[in-house]
Design a protein around this motif. Structure first.
Motif, PDB file in Angstrom:
ATOM      1  N   PRO A  86       0.795  -1.231   0.000  1.00 52.24           N
ATOM      2  CA  PRO A  86       0.000   0.000   0.000  1.00 52.24           C
ATOM      3  C   PRO A  86       0.826   1.279   0.000  1.00 52.24           C
ATOM      4  O   PRO A  86       0.284   2.367  -0.206  1.00 52.24           O
ATOM      5  N   SER A  87       2.128   1.172   0.210  1.00 51.20           N
ATOM      6  CA  SER A  87       2.952   2.382   0.302  1.00 51.20           C
ATOM      7  C   SER A  87       3.360   2.922  -1.064  1.00 51.20           C
ATOM      8  O   SER A  87       3.930   4.007  -1.155  1.00 51.20           O
ATOM      9  N   VAL A  88       3.114   2.161  -2.128  1.00 48.43           N
ATOM     10  CA  VAL A  88       3.514   2.613  -3.463  1.00 48.43           C
ATOM     11  C   VAL A  88       2.343   2.541  -4.428  1.00 48.43           C
ATOM     12  O   VAL A  88       1.387   1.792  -4.225  1.00 48.43           O
ATOM     13  N   GLU A  89       2.426   3.340  -5.484  1.00 50.70           N
ATOM     14  CA  GLU A  89       1.540   3.222  -6.639  1.00 50.70           C
ATOM     15  C   GLU A  89       2.313   2.461  -7.707  1.00 50.70           C
ATOM     16  O   GLU A  89       3.542   2.580  -7.807  1.00 50.70           O
ATOM     17  N   THR A  90       1.597   1.696  -8.513  1.00 52.81           N
ATOM     18  CA  THR A  90       2.228   0.912  -9.569  1.00 52.81           C
ATOM     19  C   THR A  90       1.714   1.360 -10.927  1.00 52.81           C
ATOM     20  O   THR A  90       0.520   1.639 -11.081  1.00 52.81           O
ATOM     21  N   VAL A  91       2.617   1.446 -11.891  1.00 48.39           N
ATOM     22  CA  VAL A  91       2.226   1.539 -13.292  1.00 48.39           C
ATOM     23  C   VAL A  91       3.019   0.480 -14.043  1.00 48.39           C
ATOM     24  O   VAL A  91       4.089   0.051 -13.597  1.00 48.39           O
ATOM     25  N   ILE A  92       2.489   0.053 -15.182  1.00 47.51           N
ATOM     26  CA  ILE A  92       3.135  -1.007 -15.950  1.00 47.51           C
ATOM     27  C   ILE A  92       3.438  -0.500 -17.350  1.00 47.51           C
ATOM     28  O   ILE A  92       2.537  -0.108 -18.093  1.00 47.51           O
ATOM     29  N   GLY A  93       4.715  -0.496 -17.682  1.00 49.26           N
ATOM     30  CA  GLY A  93       5.160  -0.020 -18.986  1.00 49.26           C
ATOM     31  C   GLY A  93       5.526   1.452 -18.953  1.00 49.26           C
ATOM     32  O   GLY A  93       4.880   2.255 -18.283  1.00 49.26           O
ATOM     33  N   TYR A  94       6.548   1.817 -19.694  1.00 46.08           N
ATOM     34  CA  TYR A  94       7.007   3.205 -19.695  1.00 46.08           C
ATOM     35  C   TYR A  94       6.024   4.187 -20.327  1.00 46.08           C
ATOM     36  O   TYR A  94       5.946   5.339 -19.890  1.00 46.08           O
ATOM     37  N   PRO A  95       5.253   3.788 -21.349  1.00 44.37           N
ATOM     38  CA  PRO A  95       4.228   4.722 -21.850  1.00 44.37           C
ATOM     39  C   PRO A  95       3.224   5.101 -20.762  1.00 44.37           C
ATOM     40  O   PRO A  95       2.813   6.262 -20.655  1.00 44.37           O
ATOM     41  N   GLU A  96       2.831   4.111 -19.936  1.00 44.28           N
ATOM     42  CA  GLU A  96       1.900   4.409 -18.854  1.00 44.28           C
ATOM     43  C   GLU A  96       2.558   5.265 -17.775  1.00 44.28           C
ATOM     44  O   GLU A  96       1.907   6.095 -17.150  1.00 44.28           O
ATOM     45  N   MET A  97       3.848   5.068 -17.582  1.00 44.95           N
ATOM     46  CA  MET A  97       4.594   5.919 -16.652  1.00 44.95           C
ATOM     47  C   MET A  97       4.536   7.375 -17.098  1.00 44.95           C
ATOM     48  O   MET A  97       4.246   8.278 -16.298  1.00 44.95           O
ATOM     49  N   ALA A  98       4.822   7.622 -18.369  1.00 46.50           N
ATOM     50  CA  ALA A  98       4.798   8.987 -18.897  1.00 46.50           C
ATOM     51  C   ALA A  98       3.405   9.576 -18.792  1.00 46.50           C
ATOM     52  O   ALA A  98       3.231  10.752 -18.448  1.00 46.50           O
ATOM     53  N   ASP A  99       2.407   8.764 -19.075  1.00 45.40           N
ATOM     54  CA  ASP A  99       1.009   9.190 -18.988  1.00 45.40           C
ATOM     55  C   ASP A  99       0.660   9.629 -17.568  1.00 45.40           C
ATOM     56  O   ASP A  99       0.119  10.712 -17.346  1.00 45.40           O
ATOM     57  N   ARG A 100       1.017   8.807 -16.582  1.00 44.13           N
ATOM     58  CA  ARG A 100       0.680   9.103 -15.190  1.00 44.13           C
ATOM     59  C   ARG A 100       1.425  10.347 -14.691  1.00 44.13           C
ATOM     60  O   ARG A 100       0.852  11.183 -13.985  1.00 44.13           O
ATOM     61  N   LEU A 101       2.682  10.469 -15.065  1.00 42.65           N
ATOM     62  CA  LEU A 101       3.442  11.637 -14.632  1.00 42.65           C
ATOM     63  C   LEU A 101       2.893  12.923 -15.239  1.00 42.65           C
ATOM     64  O   LEU A 101       2.892  13.977 -14.586  1.00 42.65           O
ATOM     65  N   ALA A 102       2.409  12.851 -16.469  1.00 46.58           N
ATOM     66  CA  ALA A 102       1.797  14.027 -17.092  1.00 46.58           C
ATOM     67  C   ALA A 102       0.512  14.422 -16.363  1.00 46.58           C
ATOM     68  O   ALA A 102       0.240  15.606 -16.156  1.00 46.58           O
ATOM     69  N   ILE A 103      -0.269  13.435 -15.960  1.00 50.06           N
ATOM     70  CA  ILE A 103      -1.505  13.686 -15.220  1.00 50.06           C
ATOM     71  C   ILE A 103      -1.198  14.374 -13.890  1.00 50.06           C
ATOM     72  O   ILE A 103      -1.830  15.368 -13.522  1.00 50.06           O
ATOM     73  N   ILE A 104      -0.222  13.828 -13.183  1.00 51.23           N
ATOM     74  CA  ILE A 104       0.149  14.388 -11.884  1.00 51.23           C
ATOM     75  C   ILE A 104       0.772  15.774 -12.049  1.00 51.23           C
ATOM     76  O   ILE A 104       0.521  16.683 -11.255  1.00 51.23           O
ATOM     77  N   ASN A 105       1.576  15.940 -13.078  1.00 52.64           N
ATOM     78  CA  ASN A 105       2.204  17.232 -13.330  1.00 52.64           C
ATOM     79  C   ASN A 105       1.164  18.321 -13.588  1.00 52.64           C
ATOM     80  O   ASN A 105       1.377  19.494 -13.247  1.00 52.64           O
ATOM     81  N   ASP A 106       0.025  17.936 -14.172  1.00 49.69           N
ATOM     82  CA  ASP A 106      -1.059  18.882 -14.442  1.00 49.69           C
ATOM     83  C   ASP A 106      -2.043  18.987 -13.280  1.00 49.69           C
ATOM     84  O   ASP A 106      -3.122  19.587 -13.424  1.00 49.69           O
ATOM     85  N   ASN A 107      -1.683  18.392 -12.136  1.00 50.65           N
ATOM     86  CA  ASN A 107      -2.486  18.476 -10.908  1.00 50.65           C
ATOM     87  C   ASN A 107      -3.904  17.931 -11.089  1.00 50.65           C
ATOM     88  O   ASN A 107      -4.878  18.499 -10.584  1.00 50.65           O
ATOM     89  N   LEU A 108      -4.002  16.809 -11.789  1.00 47.90           N
ATOM     90  CA  LEU A 108      -5.285  16.139 -11.968  1.00 47.90           C
ATOM     91  C   LEU A 108      -5.307  14.858 -11.144  1.00 47.90           C
ATOM     92  O   LEU A 108      -4.263  14.309 -10.788  1.00 47.90           O
ATOM     93  N   GLU A 109      -6.519  14.387 -10.849  1.00 48.80           N
ATOM     94  CA  GLU A 109      -6.693  13.172 -10.058  1.00 48.80           C
ATOM     95  C   GLU A 109      -6.645  11.958 -10.991  1.00 48.80           C
ATOM     96  O   GLU A 109      -7.510  11.803 -11.866  1.00 48.80           O
ATOM     97  N   PRO A 110      -5.652  11.059 -10.827  1.00 43.42           N
ATOM     98  CA  PRO A 110      -5.514   9.917 -11.719  1.00 43.42           C
ATOM     99  C   PRO A 110      -6.757   9.028 -11.798  1.00 43.42           C
ATOM    100  O   PRO A 110      -7.076   8.508 -12.872  1.00 43.42           O
TER     101      PRO A 110
END
Length: 204
Positions: A86-110
């Motif tokens: 529970p202490s970490v969030e997981t993403v699978i694959g580097y495209p999904e990593m970039a996607d999630r970081l862009a979402i967080i960078n724009d201050n949106l709720e994943p």
């Protein structure tokens, strides 16, 4: 971490990468991820570009993010492994990593972005049932939230936009009913993704 990539030409490409990345200390890595240059290595002999995926950890304390990134090849193993972290969030694959970081960078709720992806994918699959379609967050702008879909036509990206009002309405609903089936179906343990809805066989 040092390792080698065996190029098809027979050359061993030496690779060195960080197993843990602090984005507050190294914002230039975030830029590389967004530009598609992260973990990109060129064979010195034939010039072929290699973009391997290795398990890494990303820390972004200013965004309250502690995330493990698994290679796409580890997807099946993740679903089979029932251990909870529970202490970490997981993403699978580097495209999904970039996607999630862009979402967080724009201050949106994943959770809400993944929910909107599922709605848009349902529409796309209904119109193109024989296509294997992927959807990615692109940006937030004056017109709302923009998503890109690939797989509908070769070498083309479809653009779909969601008004900001729809995002805000979904966010309000999520805060009132966070355990609603709509949101729960998007998560498998530490992994939040629309892929959890699409890959039913992997969850069995």
């Amino acid at each position: 971490m040092k390792t080698n990539i065996n190029c098809l030409c027979g050359t061993n490409v030496s690779v060195e990468y960080k197993e843990e990345i602090d984005l507050d200390s190294h914002p230039e890595i975030l830029e590389k991820i967004f530009m598609g240059n992260f973990m990109s290595y060129k064979c010195s002999f034939c010039g072929k570009q290699h973009k391997p995926e290795y398990k890494i950890k990303i820390i972004w304390n200013s965004k309250n993010l502690n995330m493990e990134v698994l290679p796409e090849l580890d997807r099946g193993e993740f679903y089979r492994n029932k251990k909870e972290n529970p202490s970490v969030e997981t993403v699978i694959g580097y495209p999904e990593m970039a996607d999630r970081l862009a979402i967080i960078n724009d201050n949106l709720e994943p959770v809400i972005i993944e929910t909107l992806k599922s709605f848009l994918l349902d529409k796309a699959i209904e119109n193109y049932p024989d296509k294997e379609i992927n959807i990615w967050y692109n940006n937030k702008n004056a017109n709302g939230i923009e998503f890109h879909l690939d797989g509908i036509r070769n070498d083309e990206v479809a653009v779909m936009r969601v008004p900001m009002e729809m995002y805000e309405k979904s966010l309000e609903d999520f805060r009132k009913r966070p355990k609603n089936d709509i949101y729960a179906s998007l998560r498998v343990r530490s992994y939040l993704s629309v892929q959890n809805i699409l890959r039913h066989d992997a969850l069995k």
